[in-house]
Scaffold this motif. Structure first.
Motif, PDB file in Angstrom:
ATOM      1  N   MET A   1       0.733  -1.166   0.250  1.00  0.00           N
ATOM      2  CA  MET A   1      -0.580   0.085   0.594  1.00  0.00           C
ATOM      3  C   MET A   1       1.021   1.431  -0.008  1.00  0.00           C
ATOM      4  SD  MET A   1      -3.338   0.652   2.367  1.00  0.00           S
ATOM      5  CE  MET A   1      -3.697  -0.949   2.946  1.00  0.00           C
ATOM      6  N   SER A   2       2.075   0.854   0.547  1.00  0.00           N
ATOM      7  CA  SER A   2       3.411   2.630   0.058  1.00  0.00           C
ATOM      8  C   SER A   2       3.103   2.376  -0.650  1.00  0.00           C
ATOM      9  CB  SER A   2       4.261   2.487   1.645  1.00  0.00           C
ATOM     10  OG  SER A   2       4.956   1.136   0.949  1.00  0.00           O
ATOM     11  N   LYS A   3       3.639   1.785  -1.471  1.00  0.00           N
ATOM     12  CA  LYS A   3       3.701   1.482  -2.901  1.00  0.00           C
ATOM     13  C   LYS A   3       2.920   3.048  -3.864  1.00  0.00           C
ATOM     14  CE  LYS A   3       7.086  -1.821  -4.237  1.00  0.00           C
ATOM     15  NZ  LYS A   3       7.413  -2.987  -4.938  1.00  0.00           N
ATOM     16  N   PHE A   4       1.151   2.219  -3.845  1.00  0.00           N
ATOM     17  CA  PHE A   4       0.174   3.349  -3.918  1.00  0.00           C
ATOM     18  C   PHE A   4       0.237   4.005  -3.503  1.00  0.00           C
ATOM     19  CE2 PHE A   4      -3.821   5.062  -2.662  1.00  0.00           C
ATOM     20  CZ  PHE A   4      -4.528   5.228  -3.686  1.00  0.00           C
ATOM     21  N   TYR A   5       0.764   5.056  -2.228  1.00  0.00           N
ATOM     22  CA  TYR A   5       0.779   6.042  -1.084  1.00  0.00           C
ATOM     23  C   TYR A   5       1.641   6.519  -2.248  1.00  0.00           C
ATOM     24  CZ  TYR A   5      -2.587   5.194   1.773  1.00  0.00           C
ATOM     25  OH  TYR A   5      -4.120   4.956   2.255  1.00  0.00           O
ATOM     26  N   LEU A   6       3.027   5.976  -2.540  1.00  0.00           N
ATOM     27  CA  LEU A   6       3.936   6.590  -3.217  1.00  0.00           C
ATOM     28  C   LEU A   6       3.331   7.421  -4.745  1.00  0.00           C
ATOM     29  CD1 LEU A   6       6.629   7.886  -3.114  1.00  0.00           C
ATOM     30  CD2 LEU A   6       7.719   5.821  -3.502  1.00  0.00           C
ATOM     31  N   HIS A   7       2.972   6.395  -5.205  1.00  0.00           N
ATOM     32  CA  HIS A   7       2.500   6.574  -7.146  1.00  0.00           C
ATOM     33  C   HIS A   7       1.796   7.972  -6.655  1.00  0.00           C
ATOM     34  CE1 HIS A   7       4.406   3.597  -9.325  1.00  0.00           C
ATOM     35  NE2 HIS A   7       4.722   2.863  -8.448  1.00  0.00           N
ATOM     36  N   LEU A   8       1.146   8.008  -5.994  1.00  0.00           N
ATOM     37  CA  LEU A   8      -0.083   8.676  -5.904  1.00  0.00           C
ATOM     38  C   LEU A   8       0.282  10.029  -5.721  1.00  0.00           C
ATOM     39  CD1 LEU A   8      -3.450   9.304  -6.006  1.00  0.00           C
ATOM     40  CD2 LEU A   8      -3.481   8.732  -3.377  1.00  0.00           C
ATOM     41  N   GLY A  86      -2.671  -1.178  -7.465  1.00  0.00           N
ATOM     42  CA  GLY A  86      -3.996  -2.462  -6.539  1.00  0.00           C
ATOM     43  C   GLY A  86      -4.431  -1.546  -5.710  1.00  0.00           C
ATOM     44  N   TYR A  87      -4.539  -0.117  -5.941  1.00  0.00           N
ATOM     45  CA  TYR A  87      -5.450   0.600  -4.888  1.00  0.00           C
ATOM     46  C   TYR A  87      -5.507   1.545  -5.479  1.00  0.00           C
ATOM     47  CZ  TYR A  87      -3.990  -2.643  -0.786  1.00  0.00           C
ATOM     48  OH  TYR A  87      -4.138  -3.805  -0.125  1.00  0.00           O
ATOM     49  N   LYS A  88      -7.118   2.186  -4.761  1.00  0.00           N
ATOM     50  CA  LYS A  88      -7.515   3.818  -5.621  1.00  0.00           C
ATOM     51  C   LYS A  88      -8.132   4.498  -4.564  1.00  0.00           C
ATOM     52  CE  LYS A  88     -11.727   2.483  -7.870  1.00  0.00           C
ATOM     53  NZ  LYS A  88     -12.012   1.946  -9.183  1.00  0.00           N
ATOM     54  N   LEU A  89      -8.655   5.566  -4.618  1.00  0.00           N
ATOM     55  CA  LEU A  89      -9.016   6.182  -3.758  1.00  0.00           C
ATOM     56  C   LEU A  89     -10.601   6.768  -4.377  1.00  0.00           C
ATOM     57  CD1 LEU A  89      -6.958   9.240  -2.617  1.00  0.00           C
ATOM     58  CD2 LEU A  89      -7.953   7.037  -0.834  1.00  0.00           C
ATOM     59  N   GLU A  90     -11.724   6.632  -3.842  1.00  0.00           N
ATOM     60  CA  GLU A  90     -13.267   6.436  -4.299  1.00  0.00           C
ATOM     61  C   GLU A  90     -13.490   7.887  -3.512  1.00  0.00           C
ATOM     62  OE1 GLU A  90     -14.848   2.291  -5.850  1.00  0.00           O
ATOM     63  OE2 GLU A  90     -15.238   2.854  -3.981  1.00  0.00           O
ATOM     64  N   LEU A  91     -13.835   8.551  -4.479  1.00  0.00           N
ATOM     65  CA  LEU A  91     -14.616   9.214  -3.693  1.00  0.00           C
ATOM     66  C   LEU A  91     -16.559   9.587  -3.896  1.00  0.00           C
ATOM     67  CD1 LEU A  91     -14.943  12.424  -2.880  1.00  0.00           C
ATOM     68  CD2 LEU A  91     -15.745  13.145  -5.399  1.00  0.00           C
ATOM     69  N   LEU A  92     -17.222   9.386  -2.492  1.00  0.00           N
ATOM     70  CA  LEU A  92     -18.256   8.599  -2.518  1.00  0.00           C
ATOM     71  C   LEU A  92     -19.723  10.267  -2.179  1.00  0.00           C
ATOM     72  CD1 LEU A  92     -17.430   6.502   1.078  1.00  0.00           C
ATOM     73  CD2 LEU A  92     -17.574   6.365  -1.548  1.00  0.00           C
ATOM     74  N   THR A  93     -20.553   9.297  -2.262  1.00  0.00           N
ATOM     75  CA  THR A  93     -21.729  10.359  -2.287  1.00  0.00           C
ATOM     76  C   THR A  93     -21.897  10.770  -1.290  1.00  0.00           C
ATOM     77  OG1 THR A  93     -23.157   9.021  -2.503  1.00  0.00           O
ATOM     78  CG2 THR A  93     -22.975   9.600  -4.765  1.00  0.00           C
ATOM     79  N   PHE A 165       1.925  13.220   2.686  1.00  0.00           N
ATOM     80  CA  PHE A 165       0.770  12.055   4.133  1.00  0.00           C
ATOM     81  C   PHE A 165      -0.657  12.532   4.700  1.00  0.00           C
ATOM     82  CE2 PHE A 165       4.927  12.645   5.911  1.00  0.00           C
ATOM     83  CZ  PHE A 165       5.472  11.530   5.662  1.00  0.00           C
ATOM     84  N   SER A 166      -0.822  13.622   3.764  1.00  0.00           N
ATOM     85  CA  SER A 166      -3.027  14.366   3.741  1.00  0.00           C
ATOM     86  C   SER A 166      -3.103  12.714   3.456  1.00  0.00           C
ATOM     87  CB  SER A 166      -2.710  15.220   2.857  1.00  0.00           C
ATOM     88  OG  SER A 166      -2.584  15.255   1.588  1.00  0.00           O
ATOM     89  N   PHE A 167      -2.756  11.709   1.861  1.00  0.00           N
ATOM     90  CA  PHE A 167      -3.470  11.567   1.233  1.00  0.00           C
ATOM     91  C   PHE A 167      -3.377  10.075   2.098  1.00  0.00           C
ATOM     92  CE2 PHE A 167      -1.314  13.452  -3.376  1.00  0.00           C
ATOM     93  CZ  PHE A 167      -2.391  13.822  -3.286  1.00  0.00           C
ATOM     94  N   MET A 168      -2.443   9.742   2.782  1.00  0.00           N
ATOM     95  CA  MET A 168      -2.333   8.348   3.798  1.00  0.00           C
ATOM     96  C   MET A 168      -3.725   8.832   4.414  1.00  0.00           C
ATOM     97  SD  MET A 168       1.135   7.581   4.826  1.00  0.00           S
ATOM     98  CE  MET A 168       2.305   7.585   3.913  1.00  0.00           C
ATOM     99  N   ILE A 169      -4.158  10.148   5.176  1.00  0.00           N
ATOM    100  CA  ILE A 169      -5.096  10.277   6.946  1.00  0.00           C
ATOM    101  C   ILE A 169      -6.014  11.048   6.222  1.00  0.00           C
ATOM    102  CG2 ILE A 169      -5.427  12.191   8.288  1.00  0.00           C
ATOM    103  CD1 ILE A 169      -2.062  12.451   8.930  1.00  0.00           C
ATOM    104  N   LEU A 170      -6.540  10.944   4.605  1.00  0.00           N
ATOM    105  CA  LEU A 170      -7.998  11.559   3.897  1.00  0.00           C
ATOM    106  C   LEU A 170      -9.318  10.855   3.896  1.00  0.00           C
ATOM    107  CD1 LEU A 170      -8.756  13.900   2.693  1.00  0.00           C
ATOM    108  CD2 LEU A 170      -8.690  12.918   0.624  1.00  0.00           C
ATOM    109  N   SER A 171      -8.096   9.527   3.618  1.00  0.00           N
ATOM    110  CA  SER A 171     -10.184   8.286   3.912  1.00  0.00           C
ATOM    111  C   SER A 171     -10.327   8.288   5.342  1.00  0.00           C
ATOM    112  CB  SER A 171      -9.343   7.082   2.794  1.00  0.00           C
ATOM    113  OG  SER A 171      -8.452   6.338   3.930  1.00  0.00           O
ATOM    114  N   VAL A 172      -9.330   8.243   6.336  1.00  0.00           N
ATOM    115  CA  VAL A 172      -9.701   8.476   7.424  1.00  0.00           C
ATOM    116  C   VAL A 172     -10.639   9.643   8.050  1.00  0.00           C
ATOM    117  CG1 VAL A 172      -9.045   8.483   9.857  1.00  0.00           C
ATOM    118  CG2 VAL A 172      -8.474   6.688   8.140  1.00  0.00           C
TER     119      VAL A 172
END
Length: 185
Positions: A1-8, A86-93, A165-172
């Motif tokens: 998952m750290s690779k996801f955040y690094l690429h993002l 293998g991961y993505k951030l989704e925006l919800l309604t 670091f904000s991308f890691m915290i954003l979903s929480v």
């Protein structure tokens, strides 16, 4: 998952840097050209060229700050629904509607509340980095404490680092954003 955040983060940082820099450069060149035209297009000599470069340099920093906010808002759209490692951030309604589902085509109107929370998160992270940097500065040179090293470019580096670091915290932190697994090619 750290690779996801690094690429993002890398894709976001590259887009943010290029759009902010190019837009600020375009606007500062436009202001410089406007002022040059207002003076009646004087003949180009060494003094005039130095003056034009001074005007360009002067206007670049404040316009960079303005275009940074603009690019931060425009750039957040591109972090959603992109499968990376293998991961993505989704925006919800909105949850007030009763059911929550993923927004497939993210528009700028969908991002306003999320962007405000994300921007405040980045501000807090940059503030924490400033406190740590000032503490190190004080410890390393306690007899001669100075903030002469601090400028807009150091602040921009702090902003880029806090973006990671904000991308890691954003979903929480934001209930309208979630991290999901996806399949990528």
């Amino acid at each position: 998952m750290s690779k996801f955040y690094l690429h993002l983060w890398f894709a976001w940082a590259l887009r943010l840097t290029l759009s902010t820099f190019s837009l600020a450069l375009f606007l500062s060149v436009s202001v410089t050209f406007f002022l040059f035209a207002k003076q009646g297009f004087p003949a180009l000599n060494e003094d005039v060229i130095k003056a034009l470069l001074s005007i360009l340099k002067f206007w670049f920093a404040p316009l960079w700050g303005i275009t940074l906010l603009y690019s931060l808002f425009l750039g957040i759209k591109y972090i959603f629904n992109n499968c990376k490692k293998g991961y993505k951030l989704e925006l919800l309604t909105c949850q007030k509607e009763g059911r929550v589902e993923s927004i497939e085509v993210v528009g700028y109107g969908d991002l306003v509340k999320v962007w405000r929370k994300w921007l405040m998160l980045i501000i807090w992270l940059v503030g924490a980095q400033m406190i740590i940097a000032m503490a190190f500065n004080y410890l390393l040179s306690s007899s001669n404490f100075s903030l002469s090293w601090f400028n807009i470019y150091i602040l921009y580096c702090f902003l880029l680092l806090s973006g990671y670091f904000s991308f890691m915290i954003l979903s929480v932190r934001c209930k309208r954003v979630r991290l999901v697994k996806c399949s990528y090619l």
